[in-house]
Design an enzyme around this catalytic site. Structure first.
Site, PDB file in Angstrom:
ATOM      1  N   GLU A   1      35.197 -16.290  -1.011  1.00  0.00           N
ATOM      2  CA  GLU A   1      36.264 -16.910  -0.222  1.00  0.00           C
ATOM      3  C   GLU A   1      36.159 -18.406  -0.468  1.00  0.00           C
ATOM      4  O   GLU A   1      35.094 -18.998  -0.239  1.00  0.00           O
ATOM      5  CB  GLU A   1      36.096 -16.569   1.265  1.00  0.00           C
TER       6      GLU A   1
ATOM      7  N   CYS B   1      38.267 -24.160   6.297  1.00  0.00           N
ATOM      8  CA  CYS B   1      39.035 -23.775   5.112  1.00  0.00           C
ATOM      9  C   CYS B   1      40.483 -23.513   5.492  1.00  0.00           C
ATOM     10  O   CYS B   1      41.382 -23.621   4.666  1.00  0.00           O
ATOM     11  CB  CYS B   1      38.414 -22.541   4.479  1.00  0.00           C
TER      12      CYS B   1
HETATM   13  P1  NAD Z   1      30.454 -25.999  -1.773  1.00  0.00           P
HETATM   14  O1  NAD Z   1      31.196 -25.246  -2.805  1.00  0.00           O
HETATM   15  O2  NAD Z   1      30.093 -27.395  -2.025  1.00  0.00           O
HETATM   16  O3  NAD Z   1      29.089 -25.243  -1.420  1.00  0.00           O
HETATM   17  C1  NAD Z   1      29.066 -23.869  -1.078  1.00  0.00           C
HETATM   18  C2  NAD Z   1      27.723 -23.286  -1.506  1.00  0.00           C
HETATM   19  O4  NAD Z   1      27.655 -23.300  -2.923  1.00  0.00           O
HETATM   20  C3  NAD Z   1      26.531 -24.101  -1.005  1.00  0.00           C
HETATM   21  O5  NAD Z   1      25.482 -23.239  -0.663  1.00  0.00           O
HETATM   22  C4  NAD Z   1      26.190 -24.943  -2.214  1.00  0.00           C
HETATM   23  O6  NAD Z   1      24.846 -25.372  -2.240  1.00  0.00           O
HETATM   24  C5  NAD Z   1      26.475 -23.973  -3.327  1.00  0.00           C
HETATM   25  N1  NAD Z   1      26.731 -24.630  -4.619  1.00  0.00           N
HETATM   26  C6  NAD Z   1      27.210 -25.874  -4.842  1.00  0.00           C
HETATM   27  N2  NAD Z   1      27.307 -26.106  -6.168  1.00  0.00           N
HETATM   28  C7  NAD Z   1      26.891 -24.982  -6.775  1.00  0.00           C
HETATM   29  C8  NAD Z   1      26.758 -24.593  -8.132  1.00  0.00           C
HETATM   30  N3  NAD Z   1      27.092 -25.423  -9.126  1.00  0.00           N
HETATM   31  N4  NAD Z   1      26.315 -23.354  -8.406  1.00  0.00           N
HETATM   32  C9  NAD Z   1      26.004 -22.500  -7.415  1.00  0.00           C
HETATM   33  N5  NAD Z   1      26.092 -22.815  -6.105  1.00  0.00           N
HETATM   34  C10 NAD Z   1      26.540 -24.032  -5.789  1.00  0.00           C
HETATM   35  O7  NAD Z   1      31.322 -25.856  -0.422  1.00  0.00           O
HETATM   36  P2  NAD Z   1      31.044 -26.510   1.001  1.00  0.00           P
HETATM   37  O8  NAD Z   1      31.313 -27.974   0.923  1.00  0.00           O
HETATM   38  O9  NAD Z   1      29.755 -26.053   1.577  1.00  0.00           O
HETATM   39  O10 NAD Z   1      32.195 -25.804   1.846  1.00  0.00           O
HETATM   40  C11 NAD Z   1      33.521 -26.246   1.800  1.00  0.00           C
HETATM   41  C12 NAD Z   1      34.366 -25.378   0.888  1.00  0.00           C
HETATM   42  O11 NAD Z   1      34.275 -24.023   1.305  1.00  0.00           O
HETATM   43  C13 NAD Z   1      35.847 -25.735   0.978  1.00  0.00           C
HETATM   44  O12 NAD Z   1      36.422 -25.669  -0.293  1.00  0.00           O
HETATM   45  C14 NAD Z   1      36.407 -24.642   1.894  1.00  0.00           C
HETATM   46  O13 NAD Z   1      37.783 -24.413   1.735  1.00  0.00           O
HETATM   47  C15 NAD Z   1      35.570 -23.471   1.494  1.00  0.00           C
HETATM   48  N6  NAD Z   1      35.517 -22.457   2.552  1.00  0.00           N
HETATM   49  C16 NAD Z   1      36.290 -21.350   2.399  1.00  0.00           C
HETATM   50  C17 NAD Z   1      36.305 -20.371   3.384  1.00  0.00           C
HETATM   51  C18 NAD Z   1      37.169 -19.151   3.230  1.00  0.00           C
HETATM   52  O14 NAD Z   1      37.012 -18.206   3.995  1.00  0.00           O
HETATM   53  N7  NAD Z   1      38.083 -19.119   2.265  1.00  0.00           N
HETATM   54  C19 NAD Z   1      35.507 -20.514   4.518  1.00  0.00           C
HETATM   55  C20 NAD Z   1      34.706 -21.663   4.626  1.00  0.00           C
HETATM   56  C21 NAD Z   1      34.724 -22.626   3.632  1.00  0.00           C
END
Ligand code: NAD
Length: 541
Positions: free
Chosen positions: A293, A327
């Site tokens: 998501e 999100c």
């Molecule tokens: P992010 O993508 O920065 O991080 C999410 C996770 O991925 C973290 O655990 C992070 O450490 C990890 N991560 C970061 N870079 C990575 C890589 N290169 N390889 C593997 N893992 C990696 O997101 P965030 O800032 O924590 O959250 C915000 C984002 O999440 C926004 O885009 C938001 O829209 C989305 N979000 C979506 C939903 C949904 O249900 N669609 C819900 C909540 C948040």
């Protein structure tokens, strides 16, 4: 389950406490907040039921008070990740064979621990780690998480009850096995409930999990872990590892036993993970499940027939609660010209009454954004809008990171419906408004559909049923969660299963049966009671 077709308690949504001044729940959270603020914690990795300290530590600080230390967490080395994988696989031998009622009892117990003894603590931890005001912490860390746990147990039993037809001579049985291998849960900073649900939903269905929380949520992730332990999740079933996300992910994805990823976070990270899974596909023992998501550029469209006060309130709540870091947060709005002045008046009036500061002061609606990277990105877009002829800032616009990462709730009005802040996910308290001619309802709906790569949430306001019907059709693929005369945030487990398509994710609807199906691999067992003893069919004469 050998000795009874057990029924689980009927799942009900956890009532949201109101935290009004003078209430006992407000006093309990304030006390927990103060105590936690004034102590230091150390968060080790958690592998095979043991705390693992690597000595490579990083500091945790509240976003609204970034010079203050809440303690440290330990970063994993590659060897820790391979250890976590092998202990998860070892734990799988018993966990996958454990009767479902034992798994159900563990997660129902976790729900009750959160509803009772851990409620103030998990809310206070979420206020400190993610800078949520008390109400936002309550609806996330307590209520949504309790709901995920209770409803998923009920959905699990409903899935298990789905069985094929049988006859008197043949008994057909579907067995809902966990995936063969382990599941990797990668969780975002913004919801404590999501951080807990991604590993828990897979574990509930009998899987073992490597869980990597976001660096910015580790402080509240530790409380989740303590609750899981106390609820009875056995050693090795959920392993928590922190550190370099690329190293951890690359190590996990090269394991032949990797059987699925449960991700929530940004779109580009998910696409990278998908690509890496593709690269490794020949090494896996089974095709991995890929559930993610991701981002959103969520909209509100207001028809000329809608009530300006309702529209203004939806924009305020939908765009600025938790500083727009949901999100589902509205970040682009399309308002019909004839109601715009009234909407604007109400918006400006409401915004002038809003206060910003630490969540410890519970009168604050707005607190800080998550970290410096997010602050700097938002400040850049706001400063560009200040200079840009295509944009006009009508409210907010001040940014200050001296003590905490504070960004005023900011409203930009643009005459260019493709202006950068109408298209890009900023993930902060910034909303952009485009005012359209009343006569252009259908053209505007087309614009809404085409402007962004995402399709997560969206809302339409209209008192005119014909206009509404046109919108529902025109925006069929523009949002996975579509709201009529309501703000586009605040989905409730069991009521509005959540998720979107296009660049917003695989739309596997967290908090529903649809999601749990992804963590099982059914085995069909056909048993024939009296087997044939002659190969000849009657047609052979
Ligand atoms: P992010 O993508 O920065 O991080 C999410 C996770 O991925 C973290 O655990 C992070 O450490 C990890 N991560 C970061 N870079 C990575 C890589 N290169 N390889 C593997 N893992 C990696 O997101 P965030 O800032 O924590 O959250 C915000 C984002 O999440 C926004 O885009 C938001 O829209 C989305 N979000 C979506 C939903 C949904 O249900 N669609 C819900 C909540 C948040």
């Amino acid at each position: 389950m050998g000795k009874g077709f057990f029924e689980v308690p009927i799942a009900v949504n956890e009532p949201v406490k109101d935290y009004a001044p003078g209430s006992p729940e407000r006093a309990a959270v304030s006390a927990a907040y103060k105590k936690m603020y004034n102590s230091k914690v150390e968060v080790p990795l958690y592998i095979n039921g043991k705390n693992v300290k690597t000595g490579a530590t990083a500091t945790m600080s509240p976003p609204h008070d970034h010079k203050h230390s809440l303690g440290v967490y330990h970063n994993a080395k590659k060897k820790n990740i391979t250890d976590a994988i092998s202990s998860a696989l070892k734990a799988r031998e018993k966990w996958a064979a454990t009767p479902w009622e034992q798994r159900a009892a563990i997660f129902l117990r976790a729900a009750e621990l959160i509803a009772g003894p851990y409620r103030a603590k998990i809310n206070a931890a979420t206020m400190l780690a993610q800078s949520k005001n008390i109400y936002q912490a309550e609806i996330d860390a307590s209520c949504e998480l309790i709901d995920f746990l209770r409803f998923n147990v009920q959905y699990m039993t409903e899935i298990y009850a789905e069985q094929p037809e049988s006859t008197s001579s043949v008994w057909n049985r579907l067995e809902y096995r966990p995936l063969e291998g382990f599941v990797y849960a990668i969780t975002p900073f913004n919801f404590t409930a999501i951080a807990a649900n991604l590993p828990a939903s897979a574990a509930l269905m009998g899987n073992v999990v490597i869980w990597k929380p976001s660096d910015s949520q580790i402080y509240s992730a530790k409380v989740i872990l303590d609750i899981f332990k106390e609820a009875g999740v056995p050693a090795g079933v959920i392993n928590m590892v922190m550190g370099d996300p690329v190293m951890i992910t690359d190590t996990v994805l090269t394991s032949p036993d990797f059987s699925g990823v449960h991700f929530t976070g940004s779109t580009h990270v998910f696409k990278d993970i998908w690509q890496k899974i593709g690269t490794n596909i020949h090494n896996y023992k089974t095709y991995p499940r890929i559930v993610g998501e991701t981002g959103g550029k969520d909209f509100i469209v207001a028809h000329k027939s809608s009530d300006p006060k309702q529209v203004a309130t939806a924009i305020i709540r939908g765009s600025f609660e938790f500083q727009g870091q949901k999100c589902s947060a509205a970040s682009r709005c399309y308002v019909s010209k004839s109601i715009w002045k009234a909407v604007e008046k109400q918006l400006l009036k409401d915004l002038s009454s809003m206060t910003m500061g630490s969540p410890e002061d519970m009168s604050n609606f707005i607190t800080a954004v998550i970290h410096e990277g997010s602050f700097d990105k938002l400040a850049k877009y706001i400063n560009n809008a200040k200079k840009d002829k295509k944009a006009k800032i009508i409210a907010g616009g001040k940014c200050d990171k001296k003590e905490g990462y504070f960004i005023e709730p900011t409203v930009i009005v643009t005459e260019d419906p493709k202006y950068t802040t109408m298209c890009t996910e900023l993930f902060g308290p910034v909303v952009t408004i485009y005012v359209f001619e009343d006569k252009n309802w259908e053209k505007t709906l087309q614009l809404v559909d085409e402007t962004s790569e995402y399709a997560l949430t969206g809302a339409v306001f209209s008192e005119d049923r014909y206009a509404l019907e046109v919108a529902i059709k025109a925006l069929e693929n523009a949002a996975g969660n579509f709201y009529v005369n309501d703000k586009p945030t605040g989905a409730v487990v069991g009521q509005q299963p959540f998720g979107g398509a296009r660049a917003s994710g695989t739309n596997d609807k967290a908090g529903s049966k649809l999601n749990l199906y992804r963590w099982i691999s059914p085995r069909m067992i056909k048993e024939t009671f009296v087997s044939p003893t002659d190969y000849r069919y009657p047609f052979l004469g």
